[in-house]
Enzyme design. Structure first.
Site, PDB file in Angstrom:
ATOM      1  CE1 TYR A  29      -8.685   2.469  -9.069  1.00  0.00           C
ATOM      2  CE2 TYR A  29      -6.843   2.627 -10.587  1.00  0.00           C
ATOM      3  CZ  TYR A  29      -7.669   1.871  -9.791  1.00  0.00           C
ATOM      4  OH  TYR A  29      -7.469   0.519  -9.707  1.00  0.00           O
ATOM      5  N   GLY A  43       3.472  -3.638  -3.854  1.00  0.00           N
ATOM      6  CA  GLY A  43       3.365  -3.772  -5.306  1.00  0.00           C
ATOM      7  C   GLY A  43       3.772  -2.477  -5.976  1.00  0.00           C
ATOM      8  NE  ARG A  44      -0.312   2.474  -5.862  1.00  0.00           N
ATOM      9  CZ  ARG A  44      -1.377   2.546  -6.663  1.00  0.00           C
ATOM     10  NH1 ARG A  44      -1.301   3.194  -7.803  1.00  0.00           N
ATOM     11  NH2 ARG A  44      -2.506   1.966  -6.309  1.00  0.00           N
ATOM     12  CB  CYS A  51     -15.375   4.941 -29.653  1.00  0.00           C
ATOM     13  SG  CYS A  51     -14.543   4.950 -31.242  1.00  0.00           S
ATOM     14  CD  GLU A  52     -16.209   3.992 -23.278  1.00  0.00           C
ATOM     15  OE1 GLU A  52     -16.735   4.801 -22.476  1.00  0.00           O
ATOM     16  OE2 GLU A  52     -16.573   2.826 -23.414  1.00  0.00           O
ATOM     17  CE1 TYR A  89      -2.443  -3.048  -8.527  1.00  0.00           C
ATOM     18  CE2 TYR A  89      -1.094  -1.187  -7.831  1.00  0.00           C
ATOM     19  CZ  TYR A  89      -1.655  -2.419  -7.580  1.00  0.00           C
ATOM     20  OH  TYR A  89      -1.415  -3.037  -6.373  1.00  0.00           O
ATOM     21  N   GLY A 121       0.756  -1.238   0.000  1.00  0.00           N
ATOM     22  CA  GLY A 121       0.000   0.000   0.000  1.00  0.00           C
ATOM     23  C   GLY A 121       0.788   1.291   0.000  1.00  0.00           C
TER      24      GLY A 121
HETATM   25  C1  LIG Z   1      -3.193  -4.803  -3.883  1.00  0.00           C
HETATM   26  C2  LIG Z   1      -2.664  -5.489  -2.692  1.00  0.00           C
HETATM   27  C3  LIG Z   1      -1.348  -5.311  -2.295  1.00  0.00           C
HETATM   28  C4  LIG Z   1      -0.400  -4.359  -3.007  1.00  0.00           C
HETATM   29  O1  LIG Z   1      -0.780  -3.036  -2.866  1.00  0.00           O
HETATM   30  P1  LIG Z   1       0.191  -1.869  -3.378  1.00  0.00           P
HETATM   31  O2  LIG Z   1      -0.558  -0.636  -3.105  1.00  0.00           O
HETATM   32  O3  LIG Z   1       0.412  -2.090  -4.842  1.00  0.00           O
HETATM   33  O4  LIG Z   1       1.463  -1.972  -2.616  1.00  0.00           O
HETATM   34  C5  LIG Z   1      -0.882  -6.019  -1.220  1.00  0.00           C
HETATM   35  N1  LIG Z   1      -1.685  -6.877  -0.540  1.00  0.00           N
HETATM   36  C6  LIG Z   1      -2.974  -7.087  -0.895  1.00  0.00           C
HETATM   37  C7  LIG Z   1      -3.792  -8.033  -0.127  1.00  0.00           C
HETATM   38  C8  LIG Z   1      -3.507  -6.401  -1.971  1.00  0.00           C
HETATM   39  O5  LIG Z   1      -4.777  -6.593  -2.320  1.00  0.00           O
END
Ligand SMILES: *Cc1c(COP(=O)(O)O)cnc(C)c1O
Length: 413
Positions: free
Chosen positions: A314, A273-274, A340-341, A369, A236
């Protein structure tokens, strides 16, 4: 990335060369940046036992997964398809955590057969199903309950997950009685607690608040005899999308987590992730036309919402810069694609460097993403993906062809 002699480079490669040879639209990722971010997590834990499990859903390209697996990463998966990807990339199943509210029977069986580390369970019936399937195989499945700490992550509503109104996890207040009931499920190893409160969290304070609540729960569970060995604090962490954004530094964030968990004898998992891939990737797109309506000036490019849906989905901001600085001055435009949106835009009312048809633009911060949420809408093949490593680059996913678009429709029987 940086400009050298007015040309934009990623590591040692001129992005214009990639655009010319791999064509556009095309995603380009920096291996160096990805590894640097992973190591920032991994190294900052120091001597605290930890596992950095990259969240595959941010970007599941095999070359990226392989890069991270070789660096020692574990993986956070949310589907059987992601498990397949990780195994194909050579990821270690013993470092996989399986999250998600809707794991199917087939996915649970696949994960048990692969020997993943832990299921992050999100409901009581899911615990029952995992127990039954583990029993059938004569194995014990390690589980953590994903608890919902009811904190406000202060992020976009679609990616906020830690309130009781959200579908994720189990209300932390109900967790002790749920753990008690799991004592009736002999094929589970109940060794963890997990949480994940949302994505693109600019302020780490809600995460720390969630951590404190989860640690409080762990104390209570241990006092009632549960041998809780690990805590999974989710992902997150935000990245900077705008030049003026100041995202929390990975090392400082991990430092805060460390301070909180210290001395408890817990193995700590995180699922970023991000913050590992987001700022390591760009989407290259070529300007097709410019046009003016009565009210607005448009730059029409060959990349669209099917390639990068974040602005449409978003209202996300992505910085856009030209691959060549021409010093033509500024313009204020909407950057839009061919789909086409009316929602097909990459930027609105954006003040940016003046560009002309034929110029190539880098849509920044598109590593997370981006490709992962791309589609074939308007029968557009999905973009090519390229990995840059120092002075070299290679295509790590071919651009989809027309044949790819119809493959599964020819004689589907
Ligand atoms: C999406 C997600 C992540 C990764 O979130 P990021 O914001 O990309 O770091 C980690 N754990 C769970 C359970 C998720 O759904």
């Amino acid at each position: 990335m940086e400009y050298r002699d007015h040309a934009l480079y990623m590591e040692g490669v001129a992005l214009a060369e990639i655009a010319e040879r791999a064509k556009t639209p095309c995603y380009v990722y920096s291996a160096g940046e990805i590894l640097q971010n992973f190591r920032a997590y991994n190294d900052s834990f120091g001597d605290v036992p930890h596992s950095v499990c990259y969240a595959v859903k941010a970007n599941g390209n095999l070359a990226l997964l392989k890069l991270l697996a070789e660096a020692g990463a574990g993986f956070d998966i949310v589907s059987g398809g992601e498990l397949f990807r990780v195994l194909q990339a050579g990821g270690d199943p013993r470092k996989i955590v399986f999250s998600g509210v809707g794991k199917t029977m087939a996915e649970i069986e696949q994960a048990l057969d692969a020997g993943i580390f832990v299921f992050n369970c999100e409901s009581e019936p899911e615990l029952g199903l995992i127990n039954a399937l583990a029993h059938r195989r004569g194995v014990k499945a390690r589980v953590a309950v994903r608890v919902n700490p009811d904190v406000d992550a202060a992020t976009h509503a679609y990616i906020s997950t830690g309130r009781l109104a959200h579908k994720f996890g189990i209300d932390i207040a109900d967790a002790p009685s749920l753990y008690e009931r799991t004592r009736q499920l002999p094929n589970l190893l109940i060794e963890g607690v997990s949480c994940h409160i949302g994505s693109q969290l600019m302020d780490p304070a809600p995460v720390m608040e969630a951590v404190d609540r989860v640690l409080g729960l762990i104390d209570r569970l241990r006092a009632s005899g549960f041998d809780i060995k690990h805590v999974d604090l989710g992902g997150g962490l935000a990245i900077a999308y705008k030049p003026e954004d100041v995202a929390p530094a990975i090392a400082a964030f991990v430092g805060d987590l460390r301070a909180r968990v210290a001395g408890r004898g817990l193995h700590v998992f995180v699922e970023p992730g991000r913050s590992i891939v987001g700022n390591a990737g760009v989407l290259l797109t070529r300007v097709l036309y410019r046009k003016r309506t009565g009210e607005k000036e448009f730059v029409i490019v060959d990349g669209a919402m099917n390639d990068l849906i974040r602005p449409a989905l978003y209202g996300a901001y992505h910085e856009i810069v030209p691959l060549r600085q021409c010093g033509r001055g500024k313009m204020k435009v909407d950057v839009v694609g061919p789909v086409c949106e009316t929602g097909d835009f990459l930027a609105r009312e954006r003040e940016m460097e003046e560009v002309l048809p034929g110029d190539v633009l880098a849509i920044c911060s598109a590593g997370a993403y981006g490709f992962a949420q791309s589609s074939n809408y308007n029968a557009r093949g999905r973009a090519a993906e390229v990995l840059v490593e120092a002075n070299k680059w290679r295509i790590v996913r071919k651009r989809e062809t027309f044949e790819d678009l119809i493959r599964n429709e020819i004689d589907p029987a």
